[in-house]
Design a protein around this motif. Structure first.
Motif, mmCIF file in Angstrom:
data_model
loop_
_atom_site.group_PDB
_atom_site.id
_atom_site.type_symbol
_atom_site.label_atom_id
_atom_site.label_comp_id
_atom_site.label_asym_id
_atom_site.label_seq_id
_atom_site.Cartn_x
_atom_site.Cartn_y
_atom_site.Cartn_z
ATOM 1 N N SER A 83 -83.678 75.212 12.406
ATOM 2 C CA SER A 83 -82.799 74.873 13.534
ATOM 3 C C SER A 83 -81.860 73.724 13.190
ATOM 4 O O SER A 83 -81.899 72.654 13.796
ATOM 5 C CB SER A 83 -83.652 74.516 14.769
ATOM 6 O OG SER A 83 -84.434 75.596 15.172
ATOM 7 N N TRP A 84 -80.994 73.949 12.228
ATOM 8 C CA TRP A 84 -80.060 72.908 11.783
ATOM 9 C C TRP A 84 -78.910 72.774 12.759
ATOM 10 O O TRP A 84 -78.357 73.770 13.219
ATOM 11 C CB TRP A 84 -79.538 73.240 10.386
ATOM 12 C CG TRP A 84 -80.619 73.143 9.362
ATOM 13 C CD1 TRP A 84 -81.382 74.163 8.877
ATOM 14 C CD2 TRP A 84 -81.089 71.957 8.739
ATOM 15 N NE1 TRP A 84 -82.289 73.691 7.978
ATOM 16 C CE2 TRP A 84 -82.128 72.323 7.869
ATOM 17 C CE3 TRP A 84 -80.738 70.617 8.823
ATOM 18 C CZ2 TRP A 84 -82.818 71.408 7.090
ATOM 19 C CZ3 TRP A 84 -81.420 69.710 8.045
ATOM 20 C CH2 TRP A 84 -82.449 70.098 7.195
ATOM 21 N N GLU A 85 -78.555 71.519 13.074
ATOM 22 C CA GLU A 85 -77.456 71.233 13.999
ATOM 23 C C GLU A 85 -76.703 70.008 13.498
ATOM 24 O O GLU A 85 -77.290 69.128 12.880
ATOM 25 C CB GLU A 85 -78.013 70.927 15.404
ATOM 26 C CG GLU A 85 -78.872 72.022 15.978
ATOM 27 C CD GLU A 85 -79.694 71.549 17.171
ATOM 28 O OE1 GLU A 85 -79.808 70.330 17.389
ATOM 29 O OE2 GLU A 85 -80.222 72.407 17.875
ATOM 30 N N GLY A 86 -75.418 69.922 13.797
ATOM 31 C CA GLY A 86 -74.620 68.750 13.457
ATOM 32 C C GLY A 86 -74.612 67.763 14.618
ATOM 33 O O GLY A 86 -74.430 68.157 15.763
ATOM 34 N N HIS A 87 -74.834 66.481 14.306
ATOM 35 C CA HIS A 87 -74.845 65.426 15.319
ATOM 36 C C HIS A 87 -74.106 64.202 14.785
ATOM 37 O O HIS A 87 -73.976 64.024 13.583
ATOM 38 C CB HIS A 87 -76.277 65.045 15.693
ATOM 39 C CG HIS A 87 -77.052 66.166 16.295
ATOM 40 N ND1 HIS A 87 -76.948 66.514 17.618
ATOM 41 C CD2 HIS A 87 -77.922 67.043 15.751
ATOM 42 C CE1 HIS A 87 -77.735 67.542 17.862
ATOM 43 N NE2 HIS A 87 -78.328 67.896 16.737
ATOM 44 N N SER A 88 -73.663 63.350 15.704
ATOM 45 C CA SER A 88 -72.919 62.160 15.313
ATOM 46 C C SER A 88 -73.182 61.037 16.305
ATOM 47 O O SER A 88 -73.520 61.292 17.466
ATOM 48 C CB SER A 88 -71.425 62.485 15.276
ATOM 49 O OG SER A 88 -70.683 61.385 14.857
ATOM 50 N N MET A 89 -73.028 59.799 15.832
ATOM 51 C CA MET A 89 -73.147 58.643 16.714
ATOM 52 C C MET A 89 -72.183 57.563 16.253
ATOM 53 O O MET A 89 -71.894 57.438 15.061
ATOM 54 C CB MET A 89 -74.583 58.110 16.742
ATOM 55 C CG MET A 89 -75.090 57.627 15.405
ATOM 56 S SD MET A 89 -76.865 57.273 15.343
ATOM 57 C CE MET A 89 -77.011 55.911 16.445
ATOM 58 N N ASP A 90 -71.643 56.805 17.206
ATOM 59 C CA ASP A 90 -70.758 55.669 16.931
ATOM 60 C C ASP A 90 -71.385 54.426 17.547
ATOM 61 O O ASP A 90 -71.851 54.468 18.693
ATOM 62 C CB ASP A 90 -69.380 55.865 17.573
ATOM 63 C CG ASP A 90 -68.607 57.013 16.963
ATOM 64 O OD1 ASP A 90 -68.665 57.173 15.740
ATOM 65 O OD2 ASP A 90 -67.942 57.730 17.723
#
Length: 115
Positions: A83-90
């Motif tokens: 279950s690979w997903e792309g995520h990001s945080m700033d």
């Protein structure tokens, strides 16, 4: 599978703030992740911190969420190792004079969860 925050390998950069000044820094972390295992609603945590090289003091960049920022989740146990997903945080914060290592750290909500 560590419930205590630990450093993400390769996700650190040095930052120097000259004497007598401060610097506003912004850090962005983007990654592909899989968060799975455990029972019930579990999650995988991430945070960005600045570690003062001289004192060892750790400052979590803002917004400071402690252990409450879910970078990814197990979706109540329905996610798998595929279950690979792309995520990001700033994150951002104003640092005082000194030398720092700005780094990403990761943890899980339960030892049965894999991040």
């Amino acid at each position: 599978n560590n419930v205590a925050f630990n450093d993400v390998p390769g996700a650190a950069v040095p930052v120097s703030v000259p004497a007598g000044s401060t610097r506003l820094i912004m850090a962005r972390f983007s990654a592909e992740s899989a968060c799975y295992g455990g029972a019930g609603a579990q999650y995988c945590k991430a945070r960005i911190v600045a570690v003062n090289v001289d004192s060892g003091a750790v400052t979590e960049l803002s917004p400071k969420s402690g252990s409450n920022f879910a970078f990814d989740s197990t979706d109540s146990g329905t996610e798998t190792s595929a279950s690979w997903e792309g995520h990001s945080m700033d994150r951002s914060d104003r640092l005082d004079a000194g030398d720092y290592r700005v780094m990403v750290q990761q943890a899980v909500s339960d030892a049965a969860v894999t991040f």
